[in-house]
Design a protein around this motif. Structure first.
Motif, PDB file in Angstrom:
ATOM      1  N   LEU A 161     -10.774  -2.660 -13.642  1.00 23.18           N
ATOM      2  CA  LEU A 161     -10.258  -3.252 -12.500  1.00 23.18           C
ATOM      3  C   LEU A 161     -11.163  -1.722 -11.892  1.00 23.18           C
ATOM      4  CD1 LEU A 161      -8.277  -5.639 -11.345  1.00 23.18           C
ATOM      5  CD2 LEU A 161     -10.443  -5.908 -11.574  1.00 23.18           C
ATOM      6  N   VAL A 162     -10.634  -1.098 -11.818  1.00 25.48           N
ATOM      7  CA  VAL A 162     -11.416   0.483 -11.021  1.00 25.48           C
ATOM      8  C   VAL A 162     -12.488   0.862 -11.031  1.00 25.48           C
ATOM      9  CG1 VAL A 162     -10.574   2.634 -10.156  1.00 25.48           C
ATOM     10  CG2 VAL A 162      -9.082   1.112 -10.745  1.00 25.48           C
ATOM     11  N   TYR A 163     -12.636   0.722 -12.420  1.00 28.51           N
ATOM     12  CA  TYR A 163     -13.669   1.052 -13.576  1.00 28.51           C
ATOM     13  C   TYR A 163     -15.031   0.522 -13.030  1.00 28.51           C
ATOM     14  CZ  TYR A 163     -17.232   2.612 -16.512  1.00 28.51           C
ATOM     15  OH  TYR A 163     -18.158   2.739 -17.454  1.00 28.51           O
ATOM     16  N   LEU A 164     -14.551  -0.917 -13.211  1.00 33.02           N
ATOM     17  CA  LEU A 164     -15.785  -2.543 -12.905  1.00 33.02           C
ATOM     18  C   LEU A 164     -16.126  -1.915 -11.576  1.00 33.02           C
ATOM     19  CD1 LEU A 164     -14.745  -5.123 -14.527  1.00 33.02           C
ATOM     20  CD2 LEU A 164     -16.487  -3.914 -15.260  1.00 33.02           C
ATOM     21  N   CYS A 165     -15.132  -1.726 -10.554  1.00 36.50           N
ATOM     22  CA  CYS A 165     -15.062  -1.429  -8.654  1.00 36.50           C
ATOM     23  C   CYS A 165     -15.957  -0.433  -8.877  1.00 36.50           C
ATOM     24  CB  CYS A 165     -13.757  -0.849  -8.200  1.00 36.50           C
ATOM     25  SG  CYS A 165     -13.208  -2.973  -7.560  1.00 36.50           S
ATOM     26  N   LYS A 166     -16.017   0.959  -9.350  1.00 33.01           N
ATOM     27  CA  LYS A 166     -17.549   1.521  -9.304  1.00 33.01           C
ATOM     28  C   LYS A 166     -18.421   1.485  -9.936  1.00 33.01           C
ATOM     29  CE  LYS A 166     -13.590   5.333  -9.467  1.00 33.01           C
ATOM     30  NZ  LYS A 166     -12.835   6.631 -10.473  1.00 33.01           N
ATOM     31  N   TRP A 167     -18.673   0.538 -10.376  1.00 29.12           N
ATOM     32  CA  TRP A 167     -20.276   0.325 -11.190  1.00 29.12           C
ATOM     33  C   TRP A 167     -20.660  -0.713 -10.739  1.00 29.12           C
ATOM     34  CZ3 TRP A 167     -23.580  -3.518 -13.070  1.00 29.12           C
ATOM     35  CH2 TRP A 167     -23.941  -2.944 -14.104  1.00 29.12           C
ATOM     36  N   PHE A 168     -19.806  -1.392  -9.651  1.00 30.20           N
ATOM     37  CA  PHE A 168     -20.094  -2.741  -8.899  1.00 30.20           C
ATOM     38  C   PHE A 168     -20.701  -1.264  -7.805  1.00 30.20           C
ATOM     39  CE2 PHE A 168     -18.996  -5.879 -11.990  1.00 30.20           C
ATOM     40  CZ  PHE A 168     -20.924  -6.441 -12.314  1.00 30.20           C
ATOM     41  N   ARG A 169     -20.333  -0.685  -7.612  1.00 29.15           N
ATOM     42  CA  ARG A 169     -20.195  -0.186  -6.184  1.00 29.15           C
ATOM     43  C   ARG A 169     -19.386  -0.832  -5.080  1.00 29.15           C
ATOM     44  NH1 ARG A 169     -25.932   3.321  -5.554  1.00 29.15           N
ATOM     45  NH2 ARG A 169     -25.842   4.302  -7.562  1.00 29.15           N
ATOM     46  N   ILE A 170     -18.568  -1.571  -5.347  1.00 32.31           N
ATOM     47  CA  ILE A 170     -17.242  -2.229  -4.684  1.00 32.31           C
ATOM     48  C   ILE A 170     -16.531  -1.459  -3.725  1.00 32.31           C
ATOM     49  CG2 ILE A 170     -15.664  -4.172  -4.497  1.00 32.31           C
ATOM     50  CD1 ILE A 170     -16.935  -5.366  -6.880  1.00 32.31           C
ATOM     51  N   PRO A 171     -16.979  -1.162  -2.521  1.00 32.58           N
ATOM     52  CA  PRO A 171     -15.724  -0.160  -2.031  1.00 32.58           C
ATOM     53  C   PRO A 171     -14.364  -0.534  -1.734  1.00 32.58           C
ATOM     54  CG  PRO A 171     -16.982  -1.385  -0.384  1.00 32.58           C
ATOM     55  CD  PRO A 171     -17.381  -1.992  -1.585  1.00 32.58           C
ATOM     56  N   MET A 172     -13.310   0.716  -3.084  1.00 37.56           N
ATOM     57  CA  MET A 172     -12.398   0.215  -2.875  1.00 37.56           C
ATOM     58  C   MET A 172     -11.521   0.410  -1.923  1.00 37.56           C
ATOM     59  SD  MET A 172     -12.204   0.672  -6.479  1.00 37.56           S
ATOM     60  CE  MET A 172     -12.757   2.201  -6.723  1.00 37.56           C
ATOM     61  N   ILE A 173     -10.775   0.139  -1.060  1.00 35.02           N
ATOM     62  CA  ILE A 173      -9.587   1.213   0.002  1.00 35.02           C
ATOM     63  C   ILE A 173      -7.410   1.218  -0.810  1.00 35.02           C
ATOM     64  CG2 ILE A 173      -8.656   1.001   2.390  1.00 35.02           C
ATOM     65  CD1 ILE A 173     -11.086  -1.669   1.451  1.00 35.02           C
ATOM     66  N   GLU A 174      -7.239   2.355  -0.871  1.00 36.13           N
ATOM     67  CA  GLU A 174      -5.577   2.362  -0.444  1.00 36.13           C
ATOM     68  C   GLU A 174      -4.977   2.017  -0.051  1.00 36.13           C
ATOM     69  OE1 GLU A 174      -3.028   4.747  -4.994  1.00 36.13           O
ATOM     70  OE2 GLU A 174      -5.132   5.205  -3.637  1.00 36.13           O
ATOM     71  N   ILE A 175      -3.366   1.717  -0.203  1.00 37.89           N
ATOM     72  CA  ILE A 175      -3.084   1.213   1.319  1.00 37.89           C
ATOM     73  C   ILE A 175      -1.016   1.645   0.417  1.00 37.89           C
ATOM     74  CG2 ILE A 175      -2.246  -0.207   2.747  1.00 37.89           C
ATOM     75  CD1 ILE A 175      -5.748  -1.068   1.984  1.00 37.89           C
ATOM     76  N   SER A 176      -0.691   1.996   1.504  1.00 38.68           N
ATOM     77  CA  SER A 176       0.532   2.341   1.268  1.00 38.68           C
ATOM     78  C   SER A 176       1.566   1.208   1.041  1.00 38.68           C
ATOM     79  CB  SER A 176       1.299   3.617   1.445  1.00 38.68           C
ATOM     80  OG  SER A 176       1.197   4.851   1.042  1.00 38.68           O
ATOM     81  N   VAL A 177       1.905   0.515   0.092  1.00 42.42           N
ATOM     82  CA  VAL A 177       3.174  -0.937   0.842  1.00 42.42           C
ATOM     83  C   VAL A 177       3.726  -0.343   0.483  1.00 42.42           C
ATOM     84  CG1 VAL A 177       1.054  -2.358   0.079  1.00 42.42           C
ATOM     85  CG2 VAL A 177       2.706  -0.872  -1.942  1.00 42.42           C
ATOM     86  N   ASN A 178       5.036  -1.555   0.467  1.00 36.93           N
ATOM     87  CA  ASN A 178       6.387  -1.141   0.294  1.00 36.93           C
ATOM     88  C   ASN A 178       7.080  -1.743  -0.900  1.00 36.93           C
ATOM     89  OD1 ASN A 178       7.477  -0.386   3.476  1.00 36.93           O
ATOM     90  ND2 ASN A 178       6.844  -2.146   3.757  1.00 36.93           N
ATOM     91  N   TRP A 179       8.160  -0.992  -1.450  1.00 34.09           N
ATOM     92  CA  TRP A 179       8.150  -1.501  -3.178  1.00 34.09           C
ATOM     93  C   TRP A 179       9.550  -0.786  -3.251  1.00 34.09           C
ATOM     94  CZ3 TRP A 179       9.140   0.825  -7.589  1.00 34.09           C
ATOM     95  CH2 TRP A 179       8.758   0.273  -9.210  1.00 34.09           C
ATOM     96  N   THR A 180      10.495  -2.164  -4.070  1.00 35.41           N
ATOM     97  CA  THR A 180      11.892  -2.091  -4.604  1.00 35.41           C
ATOM     98  C   THR A 180      11.079  -1.818  -6.487  1.00 35.41           C
ATOM     99  OG1 THR A 180      12.620  -2.839  -2.395  1.00 35.41           O
ATOM    100  CG2 THR A 180      14.192  -2.824  -3.823  1.00 35.41           C
TER     101      THR A 180
END
Length: 335
Positions: free
Chosen positions: A281-300
């Motif tokens: 998915l990350v690779y394809l986002c880059k290929w299509f130039r789809i903006p990717m935002i990484e956001i910290s989430v709470n995780w257990t």
């Protein structure tokens, strides 16, 4: 006597070749079944368990009918799924009660479970109606990536959120991802305004992706994990960097949101079906130039994870297949 020995030697050699041939055939068939990248193309049949009538099956090319779709893959999750669904649906109902424009659906994809996952899922359909909760049955186990792909392609939301069945990430963290996607869309609309173009674009038509991240928890995880687990994870991150490039610190978090336009491009092209579809998915986002935002989430961390140390070799193999497929042009990308 010499003739008899010669015949026996020939028979022995033939038996050895036959054994090797059978072993190779079995190995190849196992490989083909485990790592084939053909998808489940038959459209799912949504059924209302209350009326027993089929429900029309939407497709990602159809206009959005809901504001948000939540895609939950489930494989043998009869024990963890009920708590996660209760929390998720309580949140969605409370938000819908405050805002009548907030419409939602939850799609549960049963990835060939052998326990009571199907029963649990349909119990929630009965309680919350087939308009709000739907179930897709894959029949046999195909992998988390394929389950999510199937749910994405037959969802109705403007925004599409994938999340795990264990409830490891709090569902209200979706607002963090949602706000970032709206910010990207607003920025795009301002650009359209300055160019003198029509800026009345729906959020579903703006390609954007927001990835939940546990990278902020990495320091604590390093201190508590065994040294060999840290070694393997660091090695995996290096391989991910080589296969898909940088830009996303935590590719494997199961909490990701896409606009409908982004999901249409990504999930019509994705090929990996199991462990490393997130990296693709990350690779394809880059290929299509789809903006990717990484956001910290709470995780257990929730007990019962399907990923273990034995998954690492399979992950590395999938990354190698992906890298080879795209770099040689064997895997085509369709826009």
């Amino acid at each position: 006597m010499g003739v008899i020995w010669t015949i026996l030697e020939l028979l022995l050699i033939s038996a050895i070749f036959l054994a090797f041939g059978l072993a190779a055939a079995v190995a190849f068939e196992s490989f083909r079944r485990r790592f084939n990248h053909t998808h489940v193309e038959a459209p799912p049949v949504f059924e209302d368990p209350n009326s027993l009538k089929p429900v029309p099956c939407p497709h990602i090319f159809d206009p959005a009918e809901k504001y948000i779709s939540l895609i939950i893959p489930a494989y043998n999750e009869e024990h963890r799924l009920p708590g996660a669904l209760d929390e998720t649906l309580n949140y969605l109902q409370q938000r819908a009660a405050k805002d009548n424009t907030f419409t939602y659906e939850v799609i549960i994809i049963d990835d060939g479970s052998s326990d009571g996952t199907k029963r649990v899922a349909f119990d929630f359909v009965k309680r919350h109606s087939v308009d709000n909760v739907r179930v897709i049955l894959l029949g046999k186990n195909h992998g988390k990536g394929e389950a999510i792909r199937k749910g994405m392609l037959h969802s109705r939301g403007e925004l599409l959120l994938m999340l795990d069945a264990d409830g490891a990430t709090k569902v209200d963290d979706l607002e963090k991802l949602e706000n970032q996607i709206h910010a990207v869309a607003k920025k795009g609309n301002q650009h359209e305004d300055s160019a003198g173009k029509d800026s009345t674009v729906r959020i579903s038509d703006v390609p954007a992706a927001a990835f939940g991240s546990r990278a902020h928890l990495e320091e604590k995880a390093l201190a508590t994990r065994k040294w060999y687990r840290n070694f393997l994870m660091k090695g995996f991150h290096i391989v991910v960097l080589l296969a898909a490039g940088g830009g996303v610190r935590d590719t494997q978090c199961g909490f990701k949101m896409f606009t409908r336009a982004a999901a249409r491009k990504l999930f019509l092209n994705i090929r990996l079906k199991r462990w490393c579809f997130d990296v693709e998915l990350v690779y394809l986002c880059k290929w299509f130039r789809i903006p990717m935002i990484e956001i910290s989430v709470n995780w257990t961390e929730i007990p019962g994870s399907k990923v273990n140390l034995l998954s690492i070799p399979n992950m590395l193999w999938e990354l190698a297949i992906m890298s080879l497929g795209y770099r040689t042009g064997i895997w085509k990308i369709y826009s």
